[in-house]
Design an enzyme around this catalytic site. Structure first.
Site, PDB file in Angstrom:
ATOM      1  N   HIS A 185       0.850  -1.192   0.000  1.00  0.00           N
ATOM      2  CA  HIS A 185       0.000   0.000   0.000  1.00  0.00           C
ATOM      3  C   HIS A 185       0.879   1.232   0.000  1.00  0.00           C
ATOM      4  O   HIS A 185       1.864   1.315   0.729  1.00  0.00           O
ATOM      5  CB  HIS A 185      -0.881   0.022   1.252  1.00  0.00           C
ATOM      6  CG  HIS A 185      -1.869   1.143   1.238  1.00  0.00           C
ATOM      7  ND1 HIS A 185      -3.110   1.031   0.663  1.00  0.00           N
ATOM      8  CD2 HIS A 185      -1.791   2.416   1.694  1.00  0.00           C
ATOM      9  CE1 HIS A 185      -3.758   2.167   0.778  1.00  0.00           C
ATOM     10  NE2 HIS A 185      -2.970   3.026   1.404  1.00  0.00           N
ATOM     11  N   ASP A 206     -14.872   3.376   6.506  1.00  0.00           N
ATOM     12  CA  ASP A 206     -13.825   4.234   5.945  1.00  0.00           C
ATOM     13  C   ASP A 206     -14.356   5.022   4.749  1.00  0.00           C
ATOM     14  O   ASP A 206     -14.006   6.183   4.554  1.00  0.00           O
ATOM     15  CB  ASP A 206     -12.606   3.412   5.525  1.00  0.00           C
ATOM     16  CG  ASP A 206     -11.523   4.304   4.938  1.00  0.00           C
ATOM     17  OD1 ASP A 206     -11.010   5.163   5.679  1.00  0.00           O
ATOM     18  OD2 ASP A 206     -11.228   4.172   3.740  1.00  0.00           O
ATOM     19  N   ARG A 229     -13.916  13.417   5.637  1.00  0.00           N
ATOM     20  CA  ARG A 229     -12.603  14.003   5.979  1.00  0.00           C
ATOM     21  C   ARG A 229     -12.086  14.822   4.810  1.00  0.00           C
ATOM     22  O   ARG A 229     -11.513  15.905   4.980  1.00  0.00           O
ATOM     23  CB  ARG A 229     -11.594  12.891   6.307  1.00  0.00           C
ATOM     24  CG  ARG A 229     -11.806  12.270   7.675  1.00  0.00           C
ATOM     25  CD  ARG A 229     -11.010  10.994   7.794  1.00  0.00           C
ATOM     26  NE  ARG A 229      -9.590  11.198   7.598  1.00  0.00           N
ATOM     27  CZ  ARG A 229      -8.755  10.269   7.123  1.00  0.00           C
ATOM     28  NH1 ARG A 229      -9.205   9.072   6.814  1.00  0.00           N
ATOM     29  NH2 ARG A 229      -7.487  10.543   6.975  1.00  0.00           N
ATOM     30  N   SER A 249      -7.453   4.276   8.570  1.00  0.00           N
ATOM     31  CA  SER A 249      -8.050   4.165   7.241  1.00  0.00           C
ATOM     32  C   SER A 249      -7.268   3.153   6.388  1.00  0.00           C
ATOM     33  O   SER A 249      -7.837   2.234   5.798  1.00  0.00           O
ATOM     34  CB  SER A 249      -8.040   5.557   6.585  1.00  0.00           C
ATOM     35  OG  SER A 249      -8.288   5.486   5.217  1.00  0.00           O
ATOM     36  N   LYS A 293      -8.361  -1.137   5.755  1.00  0.00           N
ATOM     37  CA  LYS A 293      -8.542  -1.697   4.402  1.00  0.00           C
ATOM     38  C   LYS A 293      -7.583  -2.856   4.157  1.00  0.00           C
ATOM     39  O   LYS A 293      -7.941  -3.861   3.545  1.00  0.00           O
ATOM     40  CB  LYS A 293      -8.358  -0.598   3.351  1.00  0.00           C
ATOM     41  CG  LYS A 293      -9.572   0.330   3.296  1.00  0.00           C
ATOM     42  CD  LYS A 293      -9.392   1.466   2.313  1.00  0.00           C
ATOM     43  CE  LYS A 293      -8.402   2.466   2.793  1.00  0.00           C
ATOM     44  NZ  LYS A 293      -8.493   3.807   2.282  1.00  0.00           N
TER      45      LYS A 293
HETATM   46  N1  URA Z   1      -4.956   6.781   2.052  1.00  0.00           N
HETATM   47  C1  URA Z   1      -5.992   6.175   2.670  1.00  0.00           C
HETATM   48  O1  URA Z   1      -6.414   5.088   2.292  1.00  0.00           O
HETATM   49  N2  URA Z   1      -6.551   6.787   3.720  1.00  0.00           N
HETATM   50  C2  URA Z   1      -6.129   7.971   4.200  1.00  0.00           C
HETATM   51  O2  URA Z   1      -6.675   8.463   5.172  1.00  0.00           O
HETATM   52  C3  URA Z   1      -5.061   8.607   3.533  1.00  0.00           C
HETATM   53  C4  URA Z   1      -4.484   7.971   2.470  1.00  0.00           C
END
Ligand code: URA
Length: 419
Positions: free
Chosen positions: A82, A161, A168, A183, A187
């Site tokens: 990620h 999220d 946000r 967040s 995931k």
């Molecule tokens: N990437 C994400 O998945 N979430 C965030 O809050 C910031 C970057």
């Protein structure tokens, strides 16, 4: 428990209990907590922060707020990666086939771009016919058959999220370490991999502007993942200037294919090889980083990494012509040459300005749901450290709309600091 009481509790700097966090997440996910109260609570977290315990509880409550992917139908150690987001970051397109060619299954869910940052799924969708939505069984079958699949996040993965992030994004509360950590990690945990490599971006084009902040974010995410039994490694990488030379979806796919053939720009090639090598180690195919880097280089030089990319694209319905201009992807109608107004050395190239310019050109979304133009983008012919003469070409703007091209010229010129 009531929402207002919990907002006040956080506003005043107190710690939430696990039950309170689970209550908040449940009501954020099912829509019972109104937008204005979710946003107010996010702002309270932004200013007051969260303890490690709260951040972990928030991550786990979010991870289990919807579907959780079961990858047990795929043999071997599943490794995911990620990136916290940036400009010109096409590393997933390069790293996934390398790691798959090393014998490590990559079952990856990726996101779309928002604001100045690009998204992997948008890049893959530049490829004619490429399917980003596969059923769960088709996803598993493809990974078992080809070693890799990259698909869009499924409808009900981490709904908490989805809602929290979109609020946000509208309320200036994205760049909060506990909110980003929860967040990202919710995931990743819900996506089911055994091991996770985190590429934490640092600099103007990233959410974390300093190495110190990025290190805290990295440590927080690693701690959360290891706490629930996943192997996690975090690397910090530069996002002060864009990664590679291409910014814009089809252009980035082109650059990714070049990189898989060993013809990519140095910064992109080096980062992709480092990321791939760490994933190879996480997948248990190498004992040291040097060994893993050697495997990575061999897979590129021998053409096996590119062959795996081609196979993955074909199996997912995509068609590329590897002999054609732009590999057969759509090409923008306008090519505008941005020339330097002075001679000197480029001492700075602002990733944020480049990312915003690409978005305004149509390569990205200002808000969720905006339609993007896969063909447009910015080709950076010169980057930080290069010496230029007056009138040398700094960048090529690939556009489909003259007005949009003209409108970004001042900010593009400003992105280059030459002295
Ligand atoms: N990437 C994400 O998945 N979430 C965030 O809050 C910031 C970057």
């Amino acid at each position: 428990m009531d929402f207002q009481e919990l907002i006040i509790k956080k506003r005043d700097g107190h710690q939430h209990s696990k039950d309170e966090i689970e209550f908040l997440v449940k009501n954020i996910s099912d829509g019972s907590m109104p937008d204005y109260q979710v946003a107010a609570w996010a702002m309270a977290v932004f200013f007051q922060g969260m303890s490690d315990e709260e951040t972990r509880d928030l991550t786990l409550a979010m991870a289990y707020s919807g579907d959780v992917v079961d990858l047990s139908g795929i043999a071997g150690i599943k490794v995911d990666k990620h990136s916290t987001g940036g400009v010109g970051d096409k590393t997933t397109l390069v790293v996934t086939p390398i790691v798959a060619a090393a014998g490590i299954p990559v079952a990856k869910m990726s996101g779309r771009g928002l604001g100045h940052t690009g998204g992997t799924i948008d890049k893959f969708e530049s490829i004619p016919g490429f399917q980003v939505h596969l059923s769960h069984q088709a996803f598993l079958d493809q990974v078992n058959q080809v070693g890799a699949a990259v698909i869009a996040q499924s409808g009900n993965l981490v709904p908490a999220d989805k809602r929290l992030y979109s609020l946000r994004d509208l309320t200036g509360t994205v760049d909060s370490i506990p909110l980003i950590a929860s967040s990202v990690m919710s995931k990743k945990l819900a996506a089911g991999a055994d091991a996770i490599l985190l590429d934490v971006k640092v600099g103007r084009g990233a959410f974390m502007k300093t190495a110190a902040q990025a290190q805290i974010l990295a440590d927080t995410m690693v701690e959360i993942g290891r706490g629930v039994g996943r192997k996690v490694i975090a690397l910090l990488s530069d996002m002060d200037q864009p990664l590679g030379r291409m910014v814009g979806n089809a252009l980035e796919v082109r650059e990714a294919i070049d990189t898989l053939q060993g013809k990519g720009p140095e910064d992109l090639s080096e980062l992709c090889q480092t990321l791939a090598a760490h994933m190879i180690m996480l997948g248990g195919k190498a004992a040291t980083l040097d060994e893993a880097l050697e495997i990575t280089r061999q897979l590129i030089v021998s053409g096996q990494a590119l062959a795996r990319f081609k196979k993955m694209i074909t199996v997912q319905g995509g068609t590329l012509d590897y002999q054609a201009d732009n590999y057969g992807m759509e090409i923008a109608r306008i090519r505008y040459l941005l020339r330097s107004e002075r001679s000197g050395q480029i001492i700075d190239l602002d990733a944020l300005e480049i990312g915003r310019s690409a978005m305004l050109l149509g390569a990205g979304r200002e808000k969720i749901g905006d339609v993007i133009d896969h063909a447009v983008g910015i080709e950076l012919c010169r980057k930080r450290g290069d010496v230029v003469e007056k009138d040398d070409i700094l960048a090529i703007i690939h556009g489909n709309d003259h007005e949009r091209v003209q409108s970004i010229l001042p900010q593009l010129l400003q992105a280059y600091k030459i002295q």
